[in-house]
Scaffold this active site. Structure first.
Site, PDB file in Angstrom:
ATOM      1  N   SER A 115       0.821  -1.215   0.000  1.00 21.73           N
ATOM      2  CA  SER A 115       0.000   0.000   0.000  1.00 21.73           C
ATOM      3  C   SER A 115       0.855   1.265   0.000  1.00 21.73           C
ATOM      4  O   SER A 115       0.624   2.185  -0.789  1.00 21.73           O
ATOM      5  CB  SER A 115      -0.947   0.003   1.208  1.00 21.73           C
ATOM      6  N   TRP A 116       1.885   1.318   0.849  1.00 18.18           N
ATOM      7  CA  TRP A 116       2.708   2.523   0.957  1.00 18.18           C
ATOM      8  C   TRP A 116       3.605   2.683  -0.275  1.00 18.18           C
ATOM      9  O   TRP A 116       3.771   3.780  -0.791  1.00 18.18           O
ATOM     10  CB  TRP A 116       3.519   2.480   2.233  1.00 18.18           C
ATOM     11  N   LYS A 171       9.093   1.339   8.440  1.00 14.85           N
ATOM     12  CA  LYS A 171       9.133   1.726   9.850  1.00 14.85           C
ATOM     13  C   LYS A 171       9.245   0.483  10.719  1.00 14.85           C
ATOM     14  O   LYS A 171       8.247  -0.173  11.015  1.00 14.85           O
ATOM     15  CB  LYS A 171       7.887   2.537  10.196  1.00 14.85           C
ATOM     16  N   GLY A 231       6.957  10.122   8.592  1.00 14.85           N
ATOM     17  CA  GLY A 231       6.031  11.194   8.932  1.00 14.85           C
ATOM     18  C   GLY A 231       4.584  10.734   8.901  1.00 14.85           C
ATOM     19  O   GLY A 231       4.284   9.596   8.552  1.00 14.85           O
ATOM     20  N   SER A 249       1.408   9.879   7.544  1.00 16.44           N
ATOM     21  CA  SER A 249       1.020   9.665   6.147  1.00 16.44           C
ATOM     22  C   SER A 249       0.374   8.294   5.962  1.00 16.44           C
ATOM     23  O   SER A 249       1.077   7.289   6.003  1.00 16.44           O
ATOM     24  CB  SER A 249       2.259   9.762   5.244  1.00 16.44           C
ATOM     25  N   LYS A 252       6.543   4.272  17.240  1.00 15.12           N
ATOM     26  CA  LYS A 252       5.162   4.776  17.291  1.00 15.12           C
ATOM     27  C   LYS A 252       4.163   3.685  16.961  1.00 15.12           C
ATOM     28  O   LYS A 252       3.003   3.740  17.395  1.00 15.12           O
ATOM     29  CB  LYS A 252       5.003   5.992  16.367  1.00 15.12           C
ATOM     30  N   THR A 306      -1.163   7.827  13.668  1.00 17.22           N
ATOM     31  CA  THR A 306      -1.222   6.370  13.768  1.00 17.22           C
ATOM     32  C   THR A 306      -2.074   5.915  14.943  1.00 17.22           C
ATOM     33  O   THR A 306      -2.666   4.838  14.904  1.00 17.22           O
ATOM     34  CB  THR A 306       0.201   5.782  13.897  1.00 17.22           C
ATOM     35  N   ARG A 358      -3.071   0.123  10.566  1.00 15.40           N
ATOM     36  CA  ARG A 358      -3.106  -1.325  10.802  1.00 15.40           C
ATOM     37  C   ARG A 358      -2.827  -1.639  12.267  1.00 15.40           C
ATOM     38  O   ARG A 358      -3.415  -2.561  12.843  1.00 15.40           O
ATOM     39  CB  ARG A 358      -2.059  -2.023   9.943  1.00 15.40           C
ATOM     40  N   ASN A 359      -1.888  -0.907  12.852  1.00 11.53           N
ATOM     41  CA  ASN A 359      -1.522  -1.177  14.237  1.00 11.53           C
ATOM     42  C   ASN A 359      -2.667  -0.855  15.180  1.00 11.53           C
ATOM     43  O   ASN A 359      -2.948  -1.616  16.114  1.00 11.53           O
ATOM     44  CB  ASN A 359      -0.263  -0.385  14.600  1.00 11.53           C
ATOM     45  N   VAL A 380       1.100  -6.874   6.805  1.00  7.82           N
ATOM     46  CA  VAL A 380       2.083  -6.804   7.882  1.00  7.82           C
ATOM     47  C   VAL A 380       1.658  -5.763   8.922  1.00  7.82           C
ATOM     48  O   VAL A 380       1.256  -4.644   8.584  1.00  7.82           O
ATOM     49  CB  VAL A 380       3.468  -6.436   7.322  1.00  7.82           C
TER      50      VAL A 380
END
Length: 349
Positions: free
Chosen positions: A13-14, A108, A138, A140, A194, A251, A258-259, A282
């Site tokens: 996705s990113w 990350k 950042g 996003s 984070k 986040t 997701r987290n 993931v």
């Protein structure tokens, strides 16, 4: 600015969202994936439904399963693989990357076994100085970037000219603003830790604890990030910026995260294996919790939120008991470093 060929590894996705930014800026983008069906879907249907359902992928992006085709002659290579796959992807790409290519990563997390940052992993596999590797981070969400929602991020490298080159590559005046920072250690540490705090925020929300609890979690989470980051050599001012408090807020407060979603599922009593299976993508915070738990002990840093999340994820502690353990900790000062200075002054006086 001269237009460039940019390789983006991989098509999650990113990676796909950042590929869109690059294509919108006029660059020729090759998006690498291991999955032939995914490459075909991107090239023929202009879709990547597993990772960004409903989003249209512009014509300026081509997908390929051929690493040589993606990377050869690319003037910039952007690594966006999961942290667990970074070393393998870098190893596959290493023989094709130009010596003068700009290398950037937007992952990350830490490498689980070695506890190394992603720029260190890339430095080792690509045989180039870590000072020249750029970190992109950042607040996003890919789901918003792919739709050209206004977004501001930071690119960091110890060699600031490399960060400025990445800034030129990504920044546009319509929706994507980019700042530079020389503190790659701080930016990477903030981006990784984070995700742990976001797991905790989702867990707190899932338990119905409300805004007061989440605000406290975010604030004390930032203190943990800064504490570990400083011990690892970061500049503490970085944690007050986009990669620190900015990314932490987005986040911990968005259902795009997701987290956060994984934490919310854990609060419902689902076992970790089932949560990860349902997510289908993931969840970096899970691996990072294990890494940070070890790093905290290695550096002699207190990280109570991380410790309790580790107990929930890997030791079977019920989420409610973890919250009770945090609330029942021995009383202390909010800013222990300031309190220590005050105590020292009293002693000297």
């Amino acid at each position: 600015m001269a237009l460039k060929k940019v390789a983006v590894l991989v098509a999650g996705s990113w990676g796909t969202a950042l590929a869109r930014v690059l294509a919108d800026n006029g660059h020729r983008v090759l998006l690498w994936t291991r999955n032939p069906a995914q490459a075909d879907e991107i090239n023929r249907l202009r879709r990547n439904e597993k990772f960004l359902p409903g989003a249209e992928i512009p014509e300026g992006i081509a997908a390929t399963t051929d690493m040589a085709e993606a990377v050869q002659d690319a003037e910039a290579v952007l690594f966006v693989s999961p942290s667990s796959a970074m070393r393998d992807v870098a190893r596959q790409a290493a023989g094709y990357i130009r010596e003068d290519a700009l290398v950037i990563h937007a992952t990350k997390g830490f490498e689980t076994d070695s506890l190394k940052r992603m720029s260190t992993v890339l430095s080792e596999e690509l045989g180039r100085s870590e000072q020249h590797i750029v970190v992109l981070s950042g607040p996003s969400h890919a789901e918003e970037v792919i739709r050209r929602n206004p977004t501001t991020i930071v690119v960091a490298a110890k060699e600031i000219a490399c960060a400025e080159a990445a800034q030129d590559l990504f920044m546009n005046s319509s929706y994507f603003r980019v700042y530079t920072n020389p503190d790659s250690v701080g930016v990477e540490t903030a981006g990784a830790i984070k995700n742990i705090i976001a797991l905790g925020a989702g867990l707190s929300d899932g338990l119905g604890y409300g805004d007061n609890a989440k605000a406290a979690l975010i604030t004390r989470g930032l203190a943990e990030i800064a504490r570990l980051g400083e011990a690892m050599g970061a500049n503490t001012l970085t944690f007050a910026g986009l990669a620190g408090v900015g990314d932490l807020i987005v986040t911990c407060t968005s259902q795009h995260s997701r987290n956060w979603r994984a934490g919310s599922m854990l609060a419902q009593g689902l076992p970790l294996d089932e949560v990860l299976e349902r997510m289908g993508m993931v969840v970096e915070g899970v691996r990072t919790t294990k890494s940070a738990h070890v790093l905290a002990r290695r550096h002699g840093v207190e990280m109570p939120i991380t410790d309790q999340l580790y107990a929930v994820l890997f030791e079977g502690r019920p989420p409610g008991q973890a919250v009770e353990a945090l609330m029942g900790r021995v009383k202390t000062h909010e800013i222990e470093e300031v309190a220590s200075e005050v105590r020292r002054g009293r002693t000297l006086g």
